[in-house]
Design a protein around this motif. Structure first.
Motif, short mmCIF file in Angstrom:
data_model
loop_
_atom_site.label_atom_id
_atom_site.label_comp_id
_atom_site.label_asym_id
_atom_site.label_seq_id
_atom_site.Cartn_x
_atom_site.Cartn_y
_atom_site.Cartn_z
N ASP A 72 -40.50 -1.09 -59.64
CA ASP A 72 -41.50 -0.08 -59.97
C ASP A 72 -41.48 0.22 -61.47
O ASP A 72 -40.41 0.41 -62.06
CB ASP A 72 -41.22 1.21 -59.20
N GLY A 73 -42.65 0.25 -62.06
CA GLY A 73 -42.76 0.60 -63.46
C GLY A 73 -42.57 -0.54 -64.43
O GLY A 73 -42.62 -0.33 -65.65
N ALA A 74 -42.37 -1.76 -63.93
CA ALA A 74 -42.12 -2.90 -64.82
C ALA A 74 -43.27 -3.13 -65.79
O ALA A 74 -43.05 -3.60 -66.91
CB ALA A 74 -41.85 -4.16 -64.00
N VAL A 75 -44.49 -2.82 -65.37
CA VAL A 75 -45.65 -2.97 -66.25
C VAL A 75 -46.08 -1.62 -66.83
O VAL A 75 -46.46 -1.55 -68.00
CB VAL A 75 -46.84 -3.60 -65.50
N LEU A 76 -45.99 -0.57 -66.05
CA LEU A 76 -46.44 0.74 -66.52
C LEU A 76 -45.62 1.24 -67.69
O LEU A 76 -46.16 1.84 -68.63
CB LEU A 76 -46.41 1.76 -65.38
N ARG A 77 -44.30 0.99 -67.67
CA ARG A 77 -43.45 1.48 -68.76
C ARG A 77 -43.88 0.92 -70.12
O ARG A 77 -44.09 1.70 -71.06
CB ARG A 77 -41.97 1.16 -68.48
N PRO A 78 -44.01 -0.39 -70.27
CA PRO A 78 -44.48 -0.87 -71.59
C PRO A 78 -45.91 -0.45 -71.90
O PRO A 78 -46.25 -0.25 -73.08
CB PRO A 78 -44.36 -2.40 -71.46
N ALA A 79 -46.74 -0.28 -70.87
CA ALA A 79 -48.11 0.18 -71.12
C ALA A 79 -48.11 1.61 -71.65
O ALA A 79 -48.88 1.95 -72.56
CB ALA A 79 -48.94 0.08 -69.84
N ARG A 80 -47.25 2.46 -71.10
CA ARG A 80 -47.13 3.83 -71.60
C ARG A 80 -46.58 3.84 -73.01
O ARG A 80 -47.02 4.62 -73.87
CB ARG A 80 -46.20 4.63 -70.68
N GLN A 81 -45.63 2.96 -73.27
CA GLN A 81 -45.06 2.88 -74.61
C GLN A 81 -46.14 2.47 -75.62
O GLN A 81 -46.16 2.96 -76.75
CB GLN A 81 -43.92 1.86 -74.63
N ALA A 82 -47.04 1.61 -75.18
CA ALA A 82 -48.09 1.12 -76.08
C ALA A 82 -49.22 2.11 -76.26
O ALA A 82 -49.70 2.33 -77.37
CB ALA A 82 -48.63 -0.21 -75.55
N PHE A 83 -49.68 2.72 -75.15
CA PHE A 83 -50.92 3.49 -75.18
C PHE A 83 -50.76 4.97 -74.87
O PHE A 83 -51.72 5.73 -75.00
CB PHE A 83 -51.93 2.89 -74.18
#
Length: 260
Positions: A68-79
């Motif tokens: 869980d969060g493997a993609v959302l975490r870097p997306a949050r970091q980016a945007f």
């Protein structure tokens, strides 16, 4: 603008081409943008005025990683929690009453959320839930979803996966691209679509198979030559527009017929 999927390689290519187009005066950042999978990240990058180098410290998940969060975490970091009415992302809903391919709007959801949903590649990355609906990667239906693009007189499609990229897989992607382009032209007579795919130099950085698209070093190496490719296309498009404005015939075959 339509940006297709292709993992971190696709982000490096799409962001590079977009930056090159922008350098020649093509109004990429202010255009409505539809992204699929990696393309959703490119659409967000351009709409927010970010640069590919801003992502240098963001950790690319090593696939498969279905935590869980493997993609959302870097997306949050980016945007962060940014939203943008210019950005839409294609994802496939697999739960609830609205199953099938969906266009998620960046003025209704955080860009990080729609990027995570659009990038949830089955067997490689985790599914993503928004408002109780479960989504997977929009690329399971189409790597570009050209037919879902905003109504426009001119559409520029940046497709990282096409002929010349990853052998037979790229040839198959080109087959589907060609079908979508023909359908778009039938539905939009008199309008212009330009397809930009990786040239041979850029395609070499895509590796082989899905894991090749996620190689962090090789993907990053694709970015600079992609900027140069985008500049060449931008210059050609501007020259074509200038000739059309002057009432002159194109110098060669229509640029819409040229890939790479």
């Amino acid at each position: 603008m339509v940006y297709g999927g292709g993992g971190p390689f696709g982000i490096a290519f799409g962001a590079g081409v977009a930056k090159g187009l922008q350098a020649t005066g093509i109004p990429v950042a202010s255009a409505p943008a539809l992204g699929t999978s990696a393309g959703s990240w490119v659409a967000a990058i351009m709409a927010l005025g970010l640069d590919y180098d801003d992502f240098e410290d963001i950790i690319v998940p090593a696939v498969p990683d279905r935590t869980d969060g493997a993609v959302l975490r870097p997306a949050r970091q980016a945007f962060g929690d940014a939203r943008s009415a210019l950005v839409s992302a294609v994802a496939v809903c697999i739960s609830g009453g609205r199953r099938g391919r969906m266009v998620l709007r960046g003025d209704e959801h955080d860009l990080a959320e729609i990027c995570a949903a659009s990038s949830a590649a089955p067997y490689l990355l985790p599914r993503h839930t928004i408002d109780g609906a479960v989504y997977v990667d929009g690329g399971v239906r189409s790597a570009t979803s050209i037919g879902l693009a905003a109504d426009a007189d001119q559409v520029i499609v940046v497709a990282p996966l096409a002929r010349g990229v990853q052998g037979r897989a790229g040839a198959l992607m080109q087959f589907w691209l060609d079908r979508e382009i023909r359908a778009w032209h039938r539905a939009n007579p008199g309008r212009r679509l330009t397809l930009i795919t990786p040239d041979a130099g850029v395609a070499a950085f895509a590796g082989a198979g899905a894991k090749g698209l996620f190689h962090p070093v090789e993907s990053r190496r694709a970015h600079l030559p992609s900027i140069a490719q985008g500049q060449r296309w931008g210059e050609a498009l501007q020259a074509q527009a200038a000739r059309a404005e002057a009432g002159l015939a194109p110098e060669a075959a229509p640029i819409t017929a040229i890939a790479g």
